[in-house]
Scaffold this motif. Structure first.
Motif, PDB file in Angstrom:
ATOM      1  N   THR A  55      -3.127   4.249  -3.715  1.00 55.97           N
ATOM      2  CA  THR A  55      -3.989   3.074  -3.496  1.00 55.97           C
ATOM      3  C   THR A  55      -3.396   1.807  -4.104  1.00 55.97           C
ATOM      4  OG1 THR A  55      -5.254   3.724  -5.464  1.00 55.97           O
ATOM      5  CG2 THR A  55      -6.079   4.465  -3.309  1.00 55.97           C
ATOM      6  N   VAL A  56      -3.587   1.613  -5.406  1.00 56.26           N
ATOM      7  CA  VAL A  56      -3.300   0.298  -5.995  1.00 56.26           C
ATOM      8  C   VAL A  56      -1.909   0.168  -6.593  1.00 56.26           C
ATOM      9  CG1 VAL A  56      -5.734  -0.144  -6.483  1.00 56.26           C
ATOM     10  CG2 VAL A  56      -4.342   1.029  -8.183  1.00 56.26           C
ATOM     11  N   LEU A  57      -1.267   1.279  -6.986  1.00 56.08           N
ATOM     12  CA  LEU A  57       0.017   1.179  -7.683  1.00 56.08           C
ATOM     13  C   LEU A  57       1.088   0.459  -6.874  1.00 56.08           C
ATOM     14  CD1 LEU A  57       1.550   1.795 -10.248  1.00 56.08           C
ATOM     15  CD2 LEU A  57       2.135   4.046  -9.319  1.00 56.08           C
ATOM     16  N   PRO A  58       1.283   0.765  -5.582  1.00 50.88           N
ATOM     17  CA  PRO A  58       2.279  -0.004  -4.820  1.00 50.88           C
ATOM     18  C   PRO A  58       1.979  -1.500  -4.787  1.00 50.88           C
ATOM     19  CG  PRO A  58       1.683   1.994  -3.637  1.00 50.88           C
ATOM     20  CD  PRO A  58       0.722   1.863  -4.766  1.00 50.88           C
ATOM     21  N   THR A  59       0.684  -1.840  -4.707  1.00 47.62           N
ATOM     22  CA  THR A  59       0.311  -3.266  -4.700  1.00 47.62           C
ATOM     23  C   THR A  59       0.652  -3.920  -6.024  1.00 47.62           C
ATOM     24  OG1 THR A  59      -1.495  -2.822  -3.159  1.00 47.62           O
ATOM     25  CG2 THR A  59      -1.596  -4.880  -4.394  1.00 47.62           C
ATOM     26  N   TYR A  60       0.340  -3.247  -7.132  1.00 46.20           N
ATOM     27  CA  TYR A  60       0.650  -3.804  -8.448  1.00 46.20           C
ATOM     28  C   TYR A  60       2.154  -3.986  -8.629  1.00 46.20           C
ATOM     29  CZ  TYR A  60      -4.178  -2.804  -9.827  1.00 46.20           C
ATOM     30  OH  TYR A  60      -5.549  -2.775  -9.917  1.00 46.20           O
ATOM     31  N   ILE A  61       2.928  -2.991  -8.222  1.00 42.80           N
ATOM     32  CA  ILE A  61       4.383  -3.093  -8.366  1.00 42.80           C
ATOM     33  C   ILE A  61       4.933  -4.229  -7.510  1.00 42.80           C
ATOM     34  CG2 ILE A  61       6.567  -1.907  -7.920  1.00 42.80           C
ATOM     35  CD1 ILE A  61       5.226   0.702  -8.643  1.00 42.80           C
ATOM     36  N   ALA A  62       4.495  -4.302  -6.255  1.00 46.61           N
ATOM     37  CA  ALA A  62       5.016  -5.327  -5.353  1.00 46.61           C
ATOM     38  C   ALA A  62       4.630  -6.728  -5.826  1.00 46.61           C
ATOM     39  CB  ALA A  62       4.497  -5.082  -3.936  1.00 46.61           C
ATOM     40  N   ASN A  63       3.358  -6.920  -6.197  1.00 50.86           N
ATOM     41  CA  ASN A  63       2.918  -8.246  -6.627  1.00 50.86           C
ATOM     42  C   ASN A  63       3.572  -8.664  -7.933  1.00 50.86           C
ATOM     43  OD1 ASN A  63       1.247  -8.688  -4.442  1.00 50.86           O
ATOM     44  ND2 ASN A  63      -0.581  -7.905  -5.441  1.00 50.86           N
ATOM     45  N   THR A  64       3.681  -7.730  -8.876  1.00 52.94           N
ATOM     46  CA  THR A  64       4.312  -8.071 -10.155  1.00 52.94           C
ATOM     47  C   THR A  64       5.778  -8.423  -9.950  1.00 52.94           C
ATOM     48  OG1 THR A  64       2.786  -6.601 -11.341  1.00 52.94           O
ATOM     49  CG2 THR A  64       4.808  -7.248 -12.474  1.00 52.94           C
ATOM     50  N   ALA A  65       6.482  -7.619  -9.159  1.00 55.88           N
ATOM     51  CA  ALA A  65       7.904  -7.888  -8.920  1.00 55.88           C
ATOM     52  C   ALA A  65       8.096  -9.203  -8.168  1.00 55.88           C
ATOM     53  CB  ALA A  65       8.523  -6.733  -8.133  1.00 55.88           C
ATOM     54  N   LEU A  66       7.264  -9.461  -7.168  1.00 57.94           N
ATOM     55  CA  LEU A  66       7.400 -10.701  -6.394  1.00 57.94           C
ATOM     56  C   LEU A  66       7.046 -11.916  -7.241  1.00 57.94           C
ATOM     57  CD1 LEU A  66       8.149 -11.782  -3.632  1.00 57.94           C
ATOM     58  CD2 LEU A  66       5.765 -11.521  -2.919  1.00 57.94           C
ATOM     59  N   LEU A  67       6.023 -11.790  -8.079  1.00 63.91           N
ATOM     60  CA  LEU A  67       5.654 -12.898  -8.963  1.00 63.91           C
ATOM     61  C   LEU A  67       6.778 -13.193  -9.947  1.00 63.91           C
ATOM     62  CD1 LEU A  67       3.188 -14.745  -9.538  1.00 63.91           C
ATOM     63  CD2 LEU A  67       2.504 -13.107 -11.296  1.00 63.91           C
ATOM     64  N   MET A  68       7.407 -12.150 -10.485  1.00 63.08           N
ATOM     65  CA  MET A  68       8.539 -12.352 -11.384  1.00 63.08           C
ATOM     66  C   MET A  68       9.718 -12.978 -10.657  1.00 63.08           C
ATOM     67  SD  MET A  68       8.246  -8.698 -13.412  1.00 63.08           S
ATOM     68  CE  MET A  68       9.775  -8.889 -14.313  1.00 63.08           C
ATOM     69  N   LEU A  69       9.966 -12.547  -9.433  1.00 63.33           N
ATOM     70  CA  LEU A  69      11.086 -13.082  -8.665  1.00 63.33           C
ATOM     71  C   LEU A  69      10.891 -14.566  -8.360  1.00 63.33           C
ATOM     72  CD1 LEU A  69      13.717 -12.601  -7.062  1.00 63.33           C
ATOM     73  CD2 LEU A  69      12.288 -11.988  -5.098  1.00 63.33           C
ATOM     74  N   LEU A  70       9.717 -14.937  -7.871  1.00 64.59           N
ATOM     75  CA  LEU A  70       9.465 -16.324  -7.487  1.00 64.59           C
ATOM     76  C   LEU A  70       9.382 -17.239  -8.704  1.00 64.59           C
ATOM     77  CD1 LEU A  70       6.825 -15.823  -4.638  1.00 64.59           C
ATOM     78  CD2 LEU A  70       9.263 -16.329  -4.407  1.00 64.59           C
ATOM     79  N   ALA A  71       8.596 -16.842  -9.703  1.00 64.30           N
ATOM     80  CA  ALA A  71       8.472 -17.675 -10.904  1.00 64.30           C
ATOM     81  C   ALA A  71       9.807 -17.772 -11.637  1.00 64.30           C
ATOM     82  CB  ALA A  71       7.395 -17.114 -11.825  1.00 64.30           C
TER      83      ALA A  71
END
Length: 560
Positions: free
Chosen positions: A62-78
């Motif tokens: 359920t949520v783990l792929p979303t957390y990983i993707a959002n955290t990684a993308l937020l780190m990449l963009l910021a």
């Protein structure tokens, strides 16, 4: 002969002295490493109680792929925004000359004084549909709500932009120092061989500064990973928000610990990367810093180039500090904000005592660790110091759940023992108390105190201690007459930095605070979450003003 023995202690006494400092460092490391051990135990042993295996499966589905993707993308963009902004501004400040350069040289550090969640509250208020920007756009064009598409600030891209604007000074400080201390000869040799300013920058200056830039970027990524306020306010599902919701909103401790374990993998990777970036750094004696601020610039700009450089360096300061600070100041002058400030003394008292308690505990531990480093050469002491000072890389949400799990189990066991053996039922001893919160914040900010105190201790010549001992002074007198006066500035600086960091800490305080404790940070968070930013303006301004002190310290260290 007896006098000689008093002047020169034998090797056995020195070894015993070093053993004592090593044991003290190991004890502090054990307490500081407790949350890490709890999270790792949960991950390796499948902890979390009955049904924890199903919890892992549910998270993965359920949520783990979303957390990983959002955290990684937020780190990449910021991280990308911070790297480009910080590196570009550092090069312009170090290698060129343009109007306003000296002022902007220190002003570019100011966004670090602004907690990221405050910037998120301000920009959401400014850029929302009812905010001044969209209202002015509709008034000027006569458009309706369906006539234009305005970017949504409450999104992952908006969160990355806010975090990048606030955190880029980490990259800027280290890159500016690297550019100012690298060899001028190499850059000018490339220019003499026909390379233009742009090519010489990409082929010579940037590669030489890459370790420093990577180190600053690692710090930015750690802050993005630990962020809770921006992600929560912009409704971005990340590890920090997931841990917070699983633990408090859903009461699922097993899920929170599993998320913390996965988050810990990100932390370990970032810490290893940051340590690796320290290798290979070198300074040059013919760098810009050695030649002074009025030395001939590496790159001579045209009048148009000077104007563009001024705009490029002024824009991050405006967006990262001036606009949010001015907006909060304008809101703070309203009647609503002044009326809401009636309860401000209560939140100030909570913040002050929490900051003072954390600062005192951090100072005591930092002194023990600093003396252990100076007096003990054992690998055990060095390893203990590394573990004890790892807390600053740990997100507040991870620290909170990592402490609550073992302490909660200890409390339950003690309460059961007291009830069954003594017939006394007095409730839990630690969980829900201020002591646990001070403990967690001390683990989080011990690194800040240790670095400051250790730096001050390193500047005290060992010969002073030896001379005092040779004249018959005991350890307590040496500490009071030599170390206390000489370490006073470092101790005061360390206490101030820990105190201010404690004021601004949000996720750990939200999870661990007692019900009767409210701080400036939690009060601001609750008011802003209820869309009452005007009432939160005065506490937010106090937090902003408090953040200026560590920024000035960082800027001074960066110049050195």
């Amino acid at each position: 002969m007896s006098r000689l023995r008093q002047i020169a202690p034998d090797s056995a006494s020195r070894a015993a002295d070093g053993t004592g400092w090593t044991l003290a460092a190991l004890a502090i490391a054990g307490l500081a490493g407790l949350p890490i051990a709890a999270v790792l135990w949960t991950a390796l042993a499948g902890g979390g109680g009955a049904g924890s295996g199903e919890t892992v499966g549910d998270l993965a589905a359920t949520v783990l792929p979303t957390y990983i993707a959002n955290t990684a993308l937020l780190m990449l963009l910021a991280g990308g925004i911070a790297a480009v902004t910080g590196t570009g501004c550092a090069w312009l400040i170090a290698a060129t000359r343009f109007p306003g350069r000296r002022v902007l040289g220190w002003a570019l550090v100011l966004p670090l004084a602004l907690p990221a969640y405050l910037a998120a509250y301000v920009y959401a208020d400014i850029l929302d549909y009812a905010g001044p920007v969209q209202s002015a756009l509709r008034a000027a064009t006569g458009w309706g709500v369906e006539d234009y598409a305005f970017p949504d600030i409450r999104s992952l891209g908006g969160g990355a932009l806010v975090l990048g604007l606030v955190l880029y000074p980490y990259v800027y400080l280290l890159a500016r120092t690297a550019f100012a201390t690298q060899s001028l000869t190499q850059f000018r040799a490339a220019r003499s061989l026909g390379a233009g300013p742009s090519r010489a920058f990409w082929r010579v200056a940037l590669p030489a500064a890459r370790p420093a830039i990577a180190g600053g970027l690692a710090l930015v990524l750690m802050e993005v990973l630990a962020d809770f306020g921006v992600a929560e306010y912009f409704a971005i599902p990340t590890f920090s928000t997931g841990i917070f919701r699983s633990w408090l909103a859903m009461g699922d401790k097993a899920a929170a610990l599993k998320l913390a374990a996965v988050m810990l993998l990100f932390v370990i990777a970032l810490v290893a990367w940051e340590a690796r970036t320290r290798r290979g750094r070198s300074d040059s004696r013919d760098g810009l810093a050695a030649r002074g601020v009025d030395a001939e610039p590496l790159v001579v700009l045209s009048p148009l180039g000077k104007g563009l450089a001024l705009a490029a360096c002024a824009l991050p300061v405006l967006l990262g500090f001036v606009v949010p600070a001015a907006w909060l100041a304008s809101l703070a002058m309203s009647e609503t904000a002044r009326a809401a400030a009636g309860d401000l003394p209560t939140y100030l008292r909570g913040s002050l005592w929490l900051g003072l308690a954390t600062a005192l505990l951090c100072l005591a531990c930092a002194l023990l660790l600093a003396f252990a480093r100076a007096r003990s050469a054992s690998r055990a002491a060095a390893g203990a110091i590394r573990l004890a000072t790892l807390g600053y890389a740990l997100p507040g949400a991870l620290l909170a759940v990592g402490l609550l799990a073992p302490l909660g189990g200890f409390d339950v066991s003690m309460a059961r023992f007291a009830r069954d053996s003594l017939g006394w039922s007095g409730g839990l001893l630690l969980t829900g108390t201020s002591a646990v919160l001070v403990y967690a914040l001390s683990v989080r900010f011990l690194t800040v105190a240790y670095n400051t105190v250790s730096g001050g201790l390193a500047r005290i010549p060992p010969s002073l201690d030896a001379a005092a001992r040779s004249l018959g002074a005991g350890p307590s007198r040496v500490l009071a007459r030599i170390y206390a006066p000489l370490l006073a500035p470092s101790l005061a600086g360390a206490a101030a930095l820990v105190f201010i960091d404690t004021l601004r800490e949000l996720p750990a305080t939200l999870i661990l605070r007692p019900f009767n404790l409210e701080t400036l940070a939690t009060r601001t968070y609750r008011l802003a979450s209820d869309e009452r930013l005007v009432e939160a303006a005065i506490p937010a301004l106090i937090l902003l003003a408090a953040g200026l002190l560590p920024v000035l310290v960082l800027n001074r260290l960066g110049k050195r």
